[in-house]
Write a protein that holds these residues in place. Structure first.
Motif, PDB file in Angstrom:
ATOM      1  N   ARG A  93       0.834  -1.208   0.000  1.00 52.66           N
ATOM      2  CA  ARG A  93       0.000   0.000   0.000  1.00 52.66           C
ATOM      3  C   ARG A  93       0.869   1.258   0.000  1.00 52.66           C
ATOM      4  N   ILE A  94       1.912   1.251   0.804  1.00 55.51           N
ATOM      5  CA  ILE A  94       2.837   2.393   0.837  1.00 55.51           C
ATOM      6  C   ILE A  94       3.551   2.526  -0.509  1.00 55.51           C
ATOM      7  N   ASN A  95       4.020   1.421  -1.059  1.00 59.30           N
ATOM      8  CA  ASN A  95       4.698   1.448  -2.354  1.00 59.30           C
ATOM      9  C   ASN A  95       3.780   1.958  -3.460  1.00 59.30           C
ATOM     10  N   ALA A  96       2.493   1.695  -3.354  1.00 58.08           N
ATOM     11  CA  ALA A  96       1.541   2.084  -4.391  1.00 58.08           C
ATOM     12  C   ALA A  96       1.212   3.572  -4.366  1.00 58.08           C
ATOM     13  N   ASP A  97       1.478   4.237  -3.259  1.00 58.55           N
ATOM     14  CA  ASP A  97       1.157   5.662  -3.115  1.00 58.55           C
ATOM     15  C   ASP A  97       2.453   6.464  -3.091  1.00 58.55           C
ATOM     16  N   PRO A  98       2.738   7.207  -4.168  1.00 54.68           N
ATOM     17  CA  PRO A  98       4.015   7.933  -4.226  1.00 54.68           C
ATOM     18  C   PRO A  98       4.249   8.860  -3.033  1.00 54.68           C
ATOM     19  N   ASP A  99       3.211   9.507  -2.525  1.00 57.12           N
ATOM     20  CA  ASP A  99       3.386  10.401  -1.373  1.00 57.12           C
ATOM     21  C   ASP A  99       3.768   9.616  -0.120  1.00 57.12           C
ATOM     22  N   GLN A 100       3.099   8.500   0.110  1.00 57.06           N
ATOM     23  CA  GLN A 100       3.424   7.675   1.286  1.00 57.06           C
ATOM     24  C   GLN A 100       4.828   7.088   1.154  1.00 57.06           C
ATOM     25  N   LEU A 101       5.187   6.680  -0.062  1.00 59.65           N
ATOM     26  CA  LEU A 101       6.511   6.105  -0.274  1.00 59.65           C
ATOM     27  C   LEU A 101       7.589   7.147  -0.019  1.00 59.65           C
ATOM     28  N   ARG A 102       7.405   8.365  -0.522  1.00 60.89           N
ATOM     29  CA  ARG A 102       8.381   9.444  -0.277  1.00 60.89           C
ATOM     30  C   ARG A 102       8.522   9.703   1.220  1.00 60.89           C
TER      31      ARG A 102
END
Length: 161
Positions: free
Chosen positions: A134-143
């Motif tokens: 889920r984190i990997n799928a959301d660029p903002d969360q991943l950053r």
């Protein structure tokens, strides 16, 4: 994502039904193999026959041992990795190394569930890796997850055994 159930969902009765007519409920559970008992003020329970529970344990142990054996062979491990996205569509958001780690942790957790009775192990692995996807799928969360903490001291880490 919840727990995946078989094609034939477990039938259910209320806890009140069980307390009012235990013989009929026991007969129904015996006929079906298992029966969900719903309770208004507590978690649902499952009433099952011993043979049904034993067969379920045997199935889990067999599947676990089969997956562990496959993971020890290059072709088997590759096949399991190729099958993961079909079982867990969110795996597409994991890189190759993360997918391999997930497969190893999942087979180990299945083994722990089958051999040690560690029932939460499989659930914990799936939930943890799904959160990573889920984190990997959301660029903002991943950053945000990859952002350096700098000189922030978060204090000592306590390890509970």
């Amino acid at each position: 994502m919840g727990i995946v159930h078989s094609a034939c969902e477990t039938e259910s009765v209320s806890f009140t039904d069980l307390s009012r007519n235990p013989k009929a409920v026991a007969e129904k559970a015996t006929a079906l193999g298992s029966l969900r008992v719903t309770h208004r003020d507590a978690p649902d329970m499952v009433l099952t026959t011993a043979i049904h529970a034993e067969r379920t344990e045997e199935n889990l142990t067999t599947a676990s041992r089969l997956f562990l054996a496959l993971m020890k062979q290059a072709d088997g491990a590759r096949s399991l990795l190729l099958a993961l996205p079909e079982v867990f569509p969110w795996v597409r958001h994991l890189d190759d190394e993360e997918a391999r780690e997930f497969a190893v942790e999942l087979t180990d957790a299945l083994s722990d569930a089958a051999e040690l009775g560690a029932r939460e192990a499989v659930h914990r692995v799936i939930v943890s890796w799904r959160a990573t996807a889920r984190i990997n799928a959301d660029p903002d969360q991943l950053r945000a997850a990859l952002r350096p903490l700098g000189d922030v001291d978060l204090g000592p880490v306590e390890v509970h055994e």
